[in-house]
Design a protein around this motif. Sequence first.
Motif, PDB file in Angstrom:
ATOM      1  N   LEU A 199       0.810  -1.210   0.000  1.00  0.00           N
ATOM      2  CA  LEU A 199       0.000   0.000   0.000  1.00  0.00           C
ATOM      3  C   LEU A 199       0.849   1.269   0.000  1.00  0.00           C
ATOM      4  CD1 LEU A 199      -2.992  -0.018  -0.252  1.00  0.00           C
ATOM      5  CD2 LEU A 199      -3.174   0.588   2.136  1.00  0.00           C
ATOM      6  N   ILE A 222      -5.403  -0.897   6.056  1.00  0.00           N
ATOM      7  CA  ILE A 222      -5.425  -2.193   5.372  1.00  0.00           C
ATOM      8  C   ILE A 222      -5.373  -3.316   6.405  1.00  0.00           C
ATOM      9  CG2 ILE A 222      -2.901  -2.182   4.920  1.00  0.00           C
ATOM     10  CD1 ILE A 222      -3.947  -3.741   2.206  1.00  0.00           C
ATOM     11  N   LEU A 269      -9.523  -1.048   3.677  1.00  0.00           N
ATOM     12  CA  LEU A 269      -9.194  -1.979   2.587  1.00  0.00           C
ATOM     13  C   LEU A 269      -8.792  -3.338   3.146  1.00  0.00           C
ATOM     14  CD1 LEU A 269      -6.977   0.359   0.351  1.00  0.00           C
ATOM     15  CD2 LEU A 269      -9.401  -0.175   0.032  1.00  0.00           C
ATOM     16  N   TYR A 275      -6.436  -6.846   2.240  1.00  0.00           N
ATOM     17  CA  TYR A 275      -5.351  -7.418   1.423  1.00  0.00           C
ATOM     18  C   TYR A 275      -5.931  -8.355   0.375  1.00  0.00           C
ATOM     19  CZ  TYR A 275      -0.948  -9.946   0.487  1.00  0.00           C
ATOM     20  OH  TYR A 275       0.158 -10.521  -0.107  1.00  0.00           O
ATOM     21  N   GLU A 328      -8.876  -8.450  -1.018  1.00  0.00           N
ATOM     22  CA  GLU A 328      -9.590  -7.750  -2.100  1.00  0.00           C
ATOM     23  C   GLU A 328      -8.589  -7.104  -3.061  1.00  0.00           C
ATOM     24  OE1 GLU A 328     -12.964  -7.690  -2.557  1.00  0.00           O
ATOM     25  OE2 GLU A 328     -12.968  -9.149  -0.923  1.00  0.00           O
ATOM     26  N   LEU A 329      -7.534  -6.574  -2.472  1.00  0.00           N
ATOM     27  CA  LEU A 329      -6.499  -5.935  -3.280  1.00  0.00           C
ATOM     28  C   LEU A 329      -5.826  -6.965  -4.193  1.00  0.00           C
ATOM     29  CD1 LEU A 329      -5.508  -3.009  -3.378  1.00  0.00           C
ATOM     30  CD2 LEU A 329      -3.842  -3.536  -1.625  1.00  0.00           C
ATOM     31  N   LYS A 330      -5.682  -8.177  -3.707  1.00  0.00           N
ATOM     32  CA  LYS A 330      -5.106  -9.250  -4.530  1.00  0.00           C
ATOM     33  C   LYS A 330      -6.062  -9.615  -5.666  1.00  0.00           C
ATOM     34  CE  LYS A 330      -1.756 -11.941  -3.993  1.00  0.00           C
ATOM     35  NZ  LYS A 330      -0.359 -11.722  -4.487  1.00  0.00           N
ATOM     36  N   PRO A 353      -7.026  -5.606  -7.967  1.00  0.00           N
ATOM     37  CA  PRO A 353      -6.180  -4.450  -7.634  1.00  0.00           C
ATOM     38  C   PRO A 353      -6.602  -3.143  -8.312  1.00  0.00           C
ATOM     39  CG  PRO A 353      -4.954  -6.079  -8.947  1.00  0.00           C
ATOM     40  CD  PRO A 353      -6.247  -6.716  -8.550  1.00  0.00           C
ATOM     41  N   GLU A 356      -9.624  -1.590  -6.482  1.00  0.00           N
ATOM     42  CA  GLU A 356      -9.252  -1.040  -5.170  1.00  0.00           C
ATOM     43  C   GLU A 356      -8.387   0.209  -5.336  1.00  0.00           C
ATOM     44  OE1 GLU A 356     -10.576  -2.619  -2.178  1.00  0.00           O
ATOM     45  OE2 GLU A 356     -11.709  -3.392  -3.884  1.00  0.00           O
ATOM     46  N   LEU A 357      -7.528   0.206  -6.346  1.00  0.00           N
ATOM     47  CA  LEU A 357      -6.666   1.375  -6.563  1.00  0.00           C
ATOM     48  C   LEU A 357      -7.493   2.601  -6.972  1.00  0.00           C
ATOM     49  CD1 LEU A 357      -3.865   2.619  -6.609  1.00  0.00           C
ATOM     50  CD2 LEU A 357      -3.632   1.897  -8.989  1.00  0.00           C
ATOM     51  N   VAL A 387      -0.516  -0.533 -10.922  1.00  0.00           N
ATOM     52  CA  VAL A 387      -0.729  -1.862 -10.328  1.00  0.00           C
ATOM     53  C   VAL A 387       0.448  -2.781 -10.657  1.00  0.00           C
ATOM     54  CG1 VAL A 387      -2.135  -3.967 -10.521  1.00  0.00           C
ATOM     55  CG2 VAL A 387      -3.240  -1.758 -10.134  1.00  0.00           C
TER      56      VAL A 387
END
Length: 316
Positions: free
Chosen positions: A73, A145, A211, A213, A215-217, A220, A223-224, A249
């Motif tokens: 992040l 996060i 956020l 982790y 969901e970011l995976k 991305p 989320e960005l 990303v």
Amino acid sequence: QDALYEKIIVEYEHLIKTLPEGKGWLFEHICNYNGFWLGPIMLKNVLLLQSYFKSQPSDVFLASFVKSGTTWLKALMFSTINRHRYTISDHHLLHHAPQTTFPNIEVSFDHTTDLTHLPAPRLFHTHLPRTLLPPSMTSCKFVYICRDPKDVLISKWYFMNKIKSKDLAPLSMDEAFELFCQGVSEYGPLWDQALQYWRASLDSPNKVLFLKYEELKKQPEVELRKLAAFIGHPFTVEEEEKGVVEGIVKLCSFENLSNLEVNKAGSNDYKVAEVDNSLFFRKGEIGDWKNYLSEEMKERIDRITNEKLKGSGLIL
Ligand code: A3P
């Protein structure tokens, strides 16, 4: 000012002798201050922060529990905010570890730190729970996060054993598991910290972005975009067309960052320890706990998570 500093040090010395003491993962002893476990340096700096840190309304904070995706992040926030300063092919992150892009306040801040020269918006990072931050800071924007506690446990156990002093015995997995379940580890308990930021994000969605982790995976780019809009730098249609989101990303992906020379061979001094940059990149996967925890251990952590988060709407 000196008198104030002296007063804080007297308070610190009193607290360190009287607060409940537990076994640390990095430090030999940690102490429980207002419900959270802190190493001695963190406790001292929390007291200093309360009196000396002057937040500005435009400050943006990244808050996280250790090993929840801070490095990732940091890279994403730094490159999003500074996207007009660098091109992807000549980017600051190609030669500097993400950890160094902006400071952690409870590690690097003390009464002598001058932060007024930093350009706005100033970016800061903290592992502290919300209730230990100076009240003025909580009117700033926070990006939090969190991550599956089981993966955090494994990641933290691995990392702390790597960076702790060779004079101290390494922590076994069984011992780490037991302490983690009791919330006893630097900045713990994880659940209590996550809940504070979760509730703040429900109360003030324009001040706290929560956020995960995982969901970011999984998504991305989605989320960005959320992150960029939240910090007041949304991607424009033109940027979307040029593939800026995908570019950031990719730049900040585990595969890219972990293979850069600076992150493979460099190291940095974080006051509490000199840490190889490579230690911030282990596997970067969801569910690696399956390689370490028995079914019984998994169930115990899940039970604690369910009990702690019951009724909050937060699922970890
Ligand atoms: P693992 O130990 O499970 O691999 P933090 O940055 O908060 O210290 O968290 C470190 C964890 O995030 C480590 O998890 C690390 O591998 C992972 N990580 C670091 N950079 C990442 C990235 N760019 N993408 C995904 N995961 C990353």
